[in-house]
Enzyme design. Sequence first.
Site, PDB file in Angstrom:
ATOM      1  CG  HIS A   1      -2.961   0.167   7.834  1.00  0.00           C
ATOM      2  ND1 HIS A   1      -2.910  -0.514   6.654  1.00  0.00           N
ATOM      3  CD2 HIS A   1      -3.731  -0.570   8.662  1.00  0.00           C
ATOM      4  CE1 HIS A   1      -3.603  -1.638   6.768  1.00  0.00           C
ATOM      5  NE2 HIS A   1      -4.110  -1.686   7.969  1.00  0.00           N
TER       6      HIS A   1
ATOM      7  CD  GLU B   1      -1.213  -0.275   3.724  1.00  0.00           C
ATOM      8  OE1 GLU B   1      -2.197  -1.016   3.544  1.00  0.00           O
ATOM      9  OE2 GLU B   1      -0.961   0.233   4.823  1.00  0.00           O
TER      10      GLU B   1
END
Lengths: 386, 290
Positions: B247, B209
Amino acid sequence: MRLLEYQGKKLFEDYNIPVPKSQLVRNLKEDEVELLPESESLIPGVLKAQVPVGGRGKAGGVKKVSTYQQAKKLVRDLLSSEIKGFPVGAVLIEEELEIERELYFGLLLNKSETCITAIASSAGGVDIERVAEEEPEKITQLNVDPSLGLQDYMIRYLAKRIGLKSQLSVFREIARSMYEMFIERDATLVEINPLAETTEGLIALDSKILLDDAASYRHGEEYSKLKNERFLPEEERKTRAERLAEELGITYVQLEGNVGLISDGAGTGMLTLDEITDAGGKPANFCEMGGEANAEVTEKSLEVVLANSEVESLLITLIGGLTRMDEIAEGIVEYVRENGEPIPFVVRMCGTKEKEGKSMLADIGIDTFDNHREAVETAVRMAEEE
Amino acid sequence: MAILVDKETRVLVQGITGQIGSFQTKIMKEAGTKVVAGVTPGKGGEEVHGVPVYDFIEEALEEHSFDAIINFVPARFAKDAAFEAIESEVPFLVITAEGFPAQDIMRVIAYAVNKGVHILGPDTPGVVSPGKCKLGVHPERMLVEGRVGVLSRSGALSYEACKALSEGGYGQSTVVGIGGGPLWGLREKEVLKMFDADPETKVIVLLGEVGGTMEQEAAEIISNEITTPVVALIVGKAAPRGAQMGHAGAIVEGKEGTAEYKVNLLREAGAYVAESPDGILKVIDQMEVI
């Protein structure tokens, strides 16, 4: 959290790191700007808009002034302006110093090397990333073993590399103090740029400090005080949905499109944003409920995402790690019972108790999908039709 | 074979009496994991789903041997628990906590490196080798034993990919959650090397990511060392700069943190790049290596 320059300099002072004499001026009440009499002694000097963003000099946020009258006028102007999208809540008036050389010194929590990295450069006052690209020989980086801490030999090495001779002992005190502050305050970045070499010694002309939000619980009131003293009218700038998200503790990032999104994971949320875009749609937001979502979190997430009036269709995509689909469905049913279904809901449901969840949704007339792509395409199409 | 865990792995659970620790212990046991002991300070002498609980790891060690520890302790107390676990010199420690202060996890990882302990996490769902051992919280129903090695920074995204793989007829050798950050014990490059050395793994799926440099390091290793084919999916193309995407580690800063930059590097390094979980399936279909 990024501190303002003046807050960083206050911290520097607490740690005996030399800073210029200065005075903070705030817009206390509407239309009333008072320069304190003491600030007269700082002029000729520099006015610096206190905004949490780099490159403010080029954006007109730093101005030299030679008279008190001029300072008064410019402070008023700055206080009613915006720098790079941030309204100026305070201006720092600072004495002007005679500078021989501008250096750079910083400490950074290095996510690639898993340590604190000390960075020194003989070219300060400019964007350090640019120096790194264009004149890498001017920068020295040193990885500090967390169990050792910043030792004197490391400091001497950095000093030598940036050409400090007579000022070595001052630099050593600054570096030691900065490291101590980095650890004690749970910082992830502390930067002095420029660190000015003057006839009177080394002095921190600017500060950039990032504190770790995840460690804020250790710093209690100190942390909230720093947060409040940033004078950022953040609350007014936030959208209704963003304010609600903060209040309800929901992870939410507002975007500019019209396809609303709720996911039960960060990675799947980002994947779905990409897929909405690939399908020709524009996502309205990112909202993830985390691995342990339940009915209550689902209801709150719906409230947040639908508080944005731009949303034309809503995609709820669930893969269910720890989550139970019957609980998520309960949250959706509860929301619809209270508020109706203001825009079309598209639900992709997969995971523990998915059968129960799907039948609960079918009872209130919401169809569910198994295939992720189909759900994404349907949500995009519905947003277009609305 | 598999990586990090296998049928014989004996596990100690830290924070076993907590709501999550206790529930996950039950699920791990049902999946066949050998959970031999648990630790919660002050709860020594109790039992959780048939597993004896101790006050200290040292006390557990007097009665049991184990090969791995999974830590279900919340972030504020996880540092203390992690130090205790590393002190025992267990070879492998999984840290599940989300919201770990950055300097705390930095010290934990540094100490682990000194002691030769592998850390997975923090903010990870753990690791599972379907049919052999589950050391974490991955949902079993999406997993099938097989030959694809999966590593991911996101739990949910790995479930999504495993679902697609399993439905498409490709089981998994091991599924590894790298974790959401802010720092990482085992990094993508290290897990890639482990998969490459595992004879059972025929294809590696890398789920990355935006944010940080792990995929850049992965690209370098793929280009220089890895012989097993790698299929990569990097999410967050549509993520705005500067926003934290759920995150701690997923935040685009500078051009190097973008999905586009990472995708290009991985492609140049010889990895296959997919745009979705279904896309991963199509790439593997065409490879005909399984």
